[in-house]
Every structure is written in C-alpha cells, then in structure tokens.
Write a protein that holds these residues in place. Structure first.
Motif, PDB file in Angstrom:
ATOM      1  N   CYS A  59      33.943  34.268  36.560  1.00 32.60           N
ATOM      2  CA  CYS A  59      34.430  35.505  35.961  1.00 32.60           C
ATOM      3  C   CYS A  59      34.244  35.486  34.443  1.00 32.60           C
ATOM      4  O   CYS A  59      33.799  36.464  33.847  1.00 32.60           O
ATOM      5  N   ALA A  60      34.598  34.363  33.814  1.00 34.39           N
ATOM      6  CA  ALA A  60      34.406  34.264  32.363  1.00 34.39           C
ATOM      7  C   ALA A  60      32.935  34.419  31.999  1.00 34.39           C
ATOM      8  O   ALA A  60      32.590  35.080  31.012  1.00 34.39           O
ATOM      9  N   GLN A  61      32.069  33.821  32.800  1.00 34.12           N
ATOM     10  CA  GLN A  61      30.633  33.939  32.532  1.00 34.12           C
ATOM     11  C   GLN A  61      30.181  35.394  32.598  1.00 34.12           C
ATOM     12  O   GLN A  61      29.395  35.855  31.772  1.00 34.12           O
ATOM     13  N   LEU A  62      30.705  36.149  33.583  1.00 36.93           N
ATOM     14  CA  LEU A  62      30.334  37.547  33.726  1.00 36.93           C
ATOM     15  C   LEU A  62      30.813  38.363  32.528  1.00 36.93           C
ATOM     16  O   LEU A  62      30.058  39.149  31.951  1.00 36.93           O
ATOM     17  N   ILE A  63      32.087  38.178  32.142  1.00 35.48           N
ATOM     18  CA  ILE A  63      32.631  38.948  31.025  1.00 35.48           C
ATOM     19  C   ILE A  63      31.883  38.625  29.731  1.00 35.48           C
ATOM     20  O   ILE A  63      31.514  39.513  28.954  1.00 35.48           O
TER      21      ILE A  63
END
Length: 977
Positions: free
Chosen positions: A903-907
C-alpha cells in the motif's frame, strides 16, 4: 492539493497540476462542481482455482454507474489495480442512469483489488467520495471466507470436450464464443491456448449471439435477453447499446440466433428477434426495424449475407417457407428459381442458407413427424446458384452423396456453411458434422462431439465449429482439434461429494455423461456408457469408490464398484428429466446390504415415484429389484432426506405435503405437514435433526418462492412437524424481493454457522441475484445475496460437505464453484460450545516467518465439561502491515518508506510527499481510497499487535474477524454467548 501528480503509463502520460502546497491543509479540490453528475463503482472478482501447469489468473469485474441526473460528456478513465499491476479503461462519456460493465485479467494468484473511476479527476461530480471500490483478500489457493472460487472443470479427461456453446465469431486472431444460458462471453487471441472471460460483469449471462467487426476486433456486439451490448475495447468494457424493447418481441431466441455485420458497410447489421422475425439496423446496432413482410405462417431460421454484393438471404420454415432474398425495398422475395434450373422445395421442413462470394447455397431436409422425437431426415437436398434472372436464382442440384439417409437434425444449431477458399468445400452440421469437397459427396467428420451448434469459416479457410462438446478448429479443412480448454461452461445437472473425501466429486452433465473427479486436480472421468446426458448421482455413505449415476432416464441407473459399471435400473419407469431423478443411499444400513432409495418426481399422483432396493444388485433378472413405496394419502414424492442420527426419513411431494417415517422404519411414510405450494427440496439440519427445511413453489400469493422451517415435536408413532419462527413456518422469503415466477431450486444448511441456510433459484432475470443466504436472529430472518465471485446463472444444486462444511454450487453452464462459509473444519476434529473467553498473549516481539504467521497467540475457552482451552496462531493476511512501516498506513505519522508495504508503495508512486515529508491526513485518505478501508475490528486487532502487550477481549467484539483469520481450522464453530 498536491503540487503535482505524475503517473506514467505505457501509452498515456498525464500530469494534473494543483494550486500549490499552501492549500494542502484544506484537503479540498479547486475544481468546480456541477450538480447532477455522480459516478460510482462496485467491484467483485472471478477467481478460477490455480491448477498445476496452468498460469494462475484473477479476473476483476466492476460496474461504473452514472447515478446522477446529468450525462457525463467528458472522456474519463477507470483504473483497475490488482497484485501490483494496473490497467486503464477509457470511457467516452457515460449517459445518466446507465452503466459500463468492466473486466480486467491479471496473471497473479493473490492480492487486493482497487477500482477507481475518473482516476485523473476529469469529471466534476456532486459526490466524488464513491469513485472507488475494493475487493480485498483475493486468492486462488486459499480463498477468503465468503469468496466463491471457480473449480472448473477446465476440460474433461478426454482432453477434448468441455460443454455446450451457442455462437462463435472471429476477426483476425480474435475468437469469441458464448452460450445463451449461463457461461457469458469468452475470448482468445492465441487460438485457444488461453481463454479469458470478457462478459462476466454484464447484468445477464444469457448471451444469444455475438459478432466482431470484420476489420476492427476491438468492436464487439453481444445479443442478450436484455438487448444488444457493445464493446469498443475488445471486451474490457461493455454498455447496453440498444435495449431489448427496440426489437419488437418479448425476448430473443435461446439458440440459432444470427448477428451479421455487412463487411462492405459496417453500419448495416442484421439479426432476428424472439418472434422469429428478421430485423435490420442501419446505424451499427443502435436502432432496429423489421425487414419487409414476414412470409405467411413462417419463422426465420437462418440468415446469410453475400459479401460480394451485400445481398441478404433468409431461410424460413413452416407455411410459405423456403429461401427468400431481400430486395431493394427490404421485402422478402421467394426464390422459386429460374427457368431451366432446379426448383427449390417450399413449405414445411428444415431450411438452411449459406453464401460465399458470388455463390448461394441452400439445403432442405424433410424430417418425418413419426416416430416421436425422430431426427433422421427421410430426404436431404443441396442446391447451389451463381447467377440469376429477374430477381431469381438459377439453382443447380448437388449430389447429396449418401447424406440423405444419415443426416440427423439438431434443432438448436443445425447449419450449412461453405468455405470462401473453395466453392465445393461444404459443411453441414446436424447431430454430426459432415463435409463435402466434391460438389455433394459428403463424409462424416470423426472425433467431433455430437450436436452441432454453429460454425465460422475465415477468409483463409480456417474452420471453427462449436457443439455440445465445446469448440474445435481445422486449419484449411484438415483434421479438427479441440481449442476450448479453459472455458468454464460445463453444465452439471447436479453434484455429489464423497462424505469421506471432500475433494472427490461426481456429477451428471449435459451431453457429456456422468463425470467423476478423484481429487483437487484429478482428471474428470466419464462413467456413462455412451456420450449423452448424465443426471442424478450419489456416493455410498462410507466408501467413495462405490457410487451411483443415471443417464437419460431411470432405467439407465448404474452402480460403480469393484465389479464394474453395472446397470441396476431394470424395471424402473422411463422417467426423463435433469432434475427428476434423485438417489439417496441409506447411511443407517451396512455397506454389505446398503439400502438405496430412488425418487422419480413428476409422476402422476398415486403413481410410483419412490422406490427402494438393497444392494449389491442381483445380476440377470428384473424380478424383485425395486420395491415401490406408497404413502397415505397417495402422493407424488419429489425429494427425500435421511438423518442418520435419528434414523428418520423425510420426504416431500409436488403436491405440497411432507411425509416422514418413525425411527428405523424404512417405508412407513406418514403425513407430517401440509405446505402451501409444491415442494422442490428438503433438508434436515445436521446439527439439530428436529429441524427440517423445505423449499416450496410459492408463497400464499402464489407468485414468489417460499422457504419453510419446521420443527419435529414427536417421533413415534408418527412424526409431527410444526412451524418454527412463525405460525406457518414461513422464513419471510418475501424479503428477498424475487420477481414473480422465480422459484427455488435447492436449499443447503450451513455446517459452520448456526441457523444459517442458503437457497439457489431457478432463473435469474436482468440483474436478479440467484443465490441467497438467510440467518435467523431471534425470530427474524435476515436475507442477503451470496454472490461474491460466482457467475450470475441458475443455481442447480447446493451441497455442503458433512465434515469440513465447504459448500459447492452447480451454476448453469458455468461449472462448479466452492466457498468457505467459515473456516473449514480441520483434521483435529469438531469442537462445539459457547465462547466464554478470548485473549491475546504476547509471546515475543518478532514476526513469524515472512508471509506466514505472527508471533502472537490467541487463546479461547469454550464453556464445556471439563473446562478446556484451545489455542492457535494468527496467520498474517496479505494486506496486514509489516513492522518496517513504523506505523499503519491508516494513521498519520512520519514519512513511510515505499518498500515497507504494498500500500505504501502504491501511494508513494503518485504522492511522493507521503514518503519524503510526512504521512499526513491526505496520505491516510489516499490509503483508504486505494488500498481499502478495513473493518473496525481489524484495525483494533492491528493496534493490539502493534502495542505488543496482553489484552483480554470481550468475545463479541473480535470473534468474527479472528475466525476469518484462521487457516488451521481447529474449531468447527464458535457459538456466541
């Protein structure tokens, strides 16, 4: 707002500039809002179970709706993200009160799905908070609770056949197929090596015909019972292009539809409506008009277009039937033939018409009316014309070469086709496939499944034939080979599961016999003596190597054991019907003398409908094999259920009565309850044998199905039943809001959840769900659709495995699906009781094996005697946070490294502020939008883990989430206090 968003795509690069960092704290958009535009998203997934040697795929399905009062005229994009992959779908606007039906295929085995419409913020909406939808925890190997998974079959053991198709269309390397009932639309671009569903998100699976633009394979059409759907991107998205009301008939035909695009003017399209009438569109399918005057007393049976001059021909049968040509005024002109040529037959019979550039072919078959059901033609004639005279054709009779005596019609899909490469390469499809390469001398093509349904021959002479076995291909007239493996369209009439092994399955199929699967990935083996329908099946209660199956009628009943595949139906009535036969081995009798019951529904009142015999079967005689069981008053039994714990047999009738025996008595059926409406299915609650569920035809109004819950109050001398939950036993099925005429097919009782049942309906019309779950809370039944991941088709059968609780569904023309309604029961056995205590123990400060378990222990106690405690480790879900993030993506805090979680990578990929400066409120909102908002109980559980301390929990607060987190399944059920 952000200073900028930068998203790089393979074919699209967009930069949307905001209004400066100084506005970040407001968290609002600078775009002006136009009242009335409102896009929204719903998401689900089609998950085929991964098999060895087959690349795992997940298909994300979504619907984008314009729920506002204004049309969206701007172009906008929808993002579909799954397992670190992302696809974009382009929308050229969206009218108000309309929907776009989307799908995207991902080569991945697990992940979370995020679908966001208007991804780049191009549309001003009155409500921009409903533009994303989520589906978390998708896995092809370990399904999430309540997530249906398709288990096939991909192909039967013969490696060739899979099930019935209804239409095929080809453009270049793109091939699409469909079936009117249940299987939707499937597409391949590599000649059948890989098939992908492209129409599962449509509001109907009744696709009667398909077409692909001859020079633009991205443009597709699909006829349905709701109207004409169109896709402009190769099937990734569909919209209802022309409603069913524009076609001038109540509905379209199920089989034999034609959908033709004129290659010389692709705005011209031809089809037929449900009344057997020809229709035409001059605007690429948007509007339709009737073609001329229908020939008196006829029904349109075939359409063909000559690509050399766009002439249209129709084959009509009945009344003034024959071959007709469309004139310049769109009127049909009967082709009686030019002088000096052959005269075509007319009137009754089977007519077919086909074209190749500059030539017309016509065939006529005379099918005798007697004996009943006869499909063999007493005469078959074939004609060809290459020139005309005054609106007529000069016909030449071709030699039928022995076909006259062997042609058998297939009423749903017989065809005549000619190759554009050779004028004498002719194919005729009926029950079997015939071919002539010399002007009429036909041979029967071997190794092709019976019952032809359609054909497409490309400009290069490649032949595709669809049948009740799937799709086969011949390159230029050579040998035919199956190219249909991987299309989920097997039509099982019912399903049996081995009580001793939940992975051993048995089911009767449409025109592909009885199929047996020995394990999760075991081959499907046919046990029917010849290729045909397989109907009722049953496993022996204690030995899965012994089972029973029937073909097209009760006399074809067989028993499979170490002695072979033995007929045991001698002397039974010739009852034919997919749901008319039920076999029930009696689990209270020993294997050496197993008693078997046979129900033949649909028999006359008072006629024989329930039979009983003891196995093994005596060979060589019909005498005394089956004993007829009667009841007072006389009845026509429809379904039977046996409870081994009480040794009681319960049966229901088409006439709306429930009968039962006293314990241990095999045949003394006594009236126990009278229903309102005929009974379709009956089930005994396995955990409380005093409870019986009955699915009946209708409620008191006579328009809706009804499910009744009854409680046994006495067992001897007669079983007495009374309504439970209300005075009539009605479970308030009216709350399901089923349309009039829809009826229940099947009912199943949940083994893992108390007072929970499931019902499957007979039909699904235009968006109506076909599978429902009902839960009793106090005296009120709560009903909700139970469709997550399952095809939108008729539910023929629901079956719950008695030990593990895994439930399977047989979906019309879509194969078999399975679901974990709760964590399946593991090998350690069953634990029942009331949950009295639940706590989390901190047993370390490290995570377990990456991707496996957390180093934490959950202990729960059951109110039992003696007092006992049971423990398990919580298995980390794929979307749980990892310690390297420092804090959850759903709370504010310091900047998070992009590598700490998916999720952090996507954001961070589109908002670098979150990873370089701070994880503020906007970052949190973006995480919720892109990664999914988690249930409150899950967030609280994460906080407990992060706090690394011991907690005592009220059991009603967290037990639901912890149960779904189980992967070892040490408890069958946790009853709530």
């Amino acid at each position: 707002m952000r200073l900028s968003y930068r998203i790089a795509l393979a074919a699209l690069s967009v930069a949307l500039h905001g209004c400066g960092d100084e506005m970040r704290s407001t968290g609002t958009s600078s775009r002006g809002l136009v009242t009335g535009k409102d896009l929204s998203v719903t998401v689900w997934a089609f998950v085929p179970r991964a098999e060895p040697g087959v690349t795992a795929h997940v298909h994300i399905i979504a619907t984008v709706s314009n729920d506002g009062e204004a049309d969206v005229t701007e172009n906008f994009y929808t993002s579909i993200q799954f397992a670190g992959q992302q696809q974009f779908i382009t929308h050229n606007g969206l009218k108000r009160d309309t929907k776009a039906y989307l799908s995207a295929d991902f080569a991945a085995s697990a992940g979370n799905a995020v679908v966001t419409t208007d991804f780049f913020g191009m549309v001003s909406e009155s409500n921009e908070g409903n533009n994303s939808g989520y589906k978390n925890g998708i896995s092809v190997t370990t399904p999430a609770i309540d997530q249906w998974v398709a288990v096939g079959p991909r192909v039967f053991a013969d490696g060739v056949n899979i099930g019935k198709l209804g239409d095929v269309a080809v453009s270049g390397s793109t091939v699409i197929v469909s079936r009117p009932r249940g299987s939707g639309i499937w597409k391949t671009t590599d000649d059948g090596v890989n098939w992908r569903p492209i129409g599962l998100g449509l509001p109907t699976m009744s696709i009667t015909a398909v077409a692909v633009h001859p020079s633009n394979a991205s443009l597709m059409y699909a006829e349905s019972d709701l109207g004409l759907f169109r896709s402009t991107d190769g099937g990734s998205s569909w919209s209802l292009f022309s409603s069913q009301a524009t076609f001038g008939a109540p509905s379209w035909q199920e089989y034999g539809q034609e959908l033709i695009i004129d290659p010389n003017n692709t705005s011209l399209m031809y089809s037929e409506n449900g009344a057997g009438q020809s229709i035409k569109s001059a605007d690429a399918g948007l509007t339709w008009t009737m073609l001329g005057q229908q020939p008196v007393g006829t029904t349109l049976d075939d359409l063909a277009l000559d690509s050399s001059d766009s002439s249209v021909y129709g084959a009509f049968f009945g009344g003034a039937g024959g071959i007709y040509k469309l004139d310049s005024n769109s009127n049909w002109v009967l082709q009686t033939g030019c002088a000096g040529g052959a005269v075509l037959p007319s009137g009754a019979g089977e007519f077919r018409v086909a074209t190749r550039p500059g030539a017309i072919y016509a065939s006529f078959a005379t099918i005798p009316a007697t004996p009943p059901g006869n499909k063999t033609a007493s005469g078959y004639s074939l004609f060809r014309a290459t020139s005309g005279c005054g609106g007529q054709m000069l016909w030449t009779a071709l030699n039928a070469g022995g076909l006259a005596g062997s042609y058998q019609t297939n009423s749903t899909g017989s065809f005549l086709a000619v190759s554009p490469v050779s004028p004498f390469d002719v194919y005729i499809g009926g029950i079997r496939l015939h071919r002539s390469t010399g002007g009429g001398n036909f041979v029967t093509i071997p190794n092709v499944h019976d019952d032809m349904q359609g054909v497409h021959i490309t400009a290069g002479g490649v032949v595709y034939v669809i049948s009740d076995g799937g799709i086969v291909r011949s390159n230029g007239g050579g040998a035919f080979a199956s190219v249909g493996q991987g299309i989920y369209l097997s039509e099982f009439w019912g399903l049996s599961v081995s009580p001793s092994n939940q992975d051993v399955l048995l089911g009767g199929t449409q025109d592909n016999g009885t199929q047996y699967r020995s394990g999760v990935f075991g081959p499907w083996t046919q046990y029917t003596a010849n290729i045909g329908d397989g109907f009722a099946t049953a496993f022996d209660p204690s030995d899965s190597s012994i089972f029973y199956h029937s073909g097209q009628g009760a006399p074809d009943l067989r028993r499979v054991d170490s002695g072979g595949n033995t007929p045991i139906g001698c002397g039974l009535p010739s009852v034919v019907g997919k749901n008319n036969v039920q076999m029930v081995p009696d689990p209270t009798t020993p294997l050496s003398a197993r008693r078997v019951y046979l129900v033949l529904s649909g028999q006359p009142v008072g006629g024989p409908s329930l039979f009983m015999k003891t196995m093994p079967n005596p060979v060589g005689t019909c005498a005394g094999l089956w004993t007829t069981i009667t009841a007072s008053p006389p009845t026509e039994f429809s379904r039977l259920a046996i409870d081994a714990a009480t040794n009681i047999r319960s049966a229901c009738s088409d006439g709306g009565k429930i009968f039962a025996t006293t314990p241990g008595m095999p045949s003394d059926f006594t009236l126990a309850f009278t229903l309102t409406g005929g009974c379709l299915d009956i089930e005994v609650d396995p955990d409380d044998p005093s409870i019986i569920y009955a699915a009946v035809w209708s409620d008191l109004s006579g328009t809706k199905p009804r499910l009744v819950r009854l409680r046994r109050t006495a067992t001897s001398p007669a079983v007495v039943l009374q309504g439970d939950g209300s005075s009539t036993g009605d479970m308030n099925s009216n709350s399901i809001s089923l349309p009039a005429g829809v009826q229940f097919n099947t009912v199943a009782v949940d083994r893992n959840r108390p007072t929970t049942v499931y019902v499957g309906t007979q039909v699904r019309a235009g968006g109506q769900k076909s599978l429902w779950r009902g839960s009793l809370v106090g005296s009120v039944w709560n009903w909700a659709p139970y469709q997550d991941g399952i095809h939108l088709g008729e539910i023929f059968e629901l079956t719950t495995h008695p030990k593990t609780g895994i439930m399977r569904a047989v979906v019309e023309a879509s194969g078999i699906f399975e679901v974990y309604t709760d964590t399946p029961v593991g090998a350690v056995g069953r634990i029942d009781g009331v949950l009295s205590e639940l706590r989390l123990n901190d047993v370390g400060d490290q995570w377990g094996i990456p991707g496996d378990t957390l180093d934490a222990e959950v202990v729960f106690r059951l109110q039992s005697d003696p007092w006992k405690g049971f423990g398990f480790h919580y298995r980390r879900m794929s979307d749980d946070p990892v310690p390297s993030c420092g804090h959850s993506v759903y709370v504010t805090g310091g900047a998070l490294p992009s590598a700490c979680s998916a999720c952090a990578q996507l954001i961070c990929s589109f908002d670098s502020y979150c990873c370089n400066s701070a994880w503020d409120g906007i970052c949190v909102n973006e995480a919720k939008l892109s990664c999914g908002v988690r249930p409150e109980s899950k967030q609280m559980f994460e906080n407990l883990l992060e706090a690394q301390s011991q907690y005592w929990w009220p059991p009603t607060l967290h037990v639901d989430y912890l149960r779904t987190g189980l992967r070892t399944g040490i408890a069958k059920r946790v009853w709530r206090p």
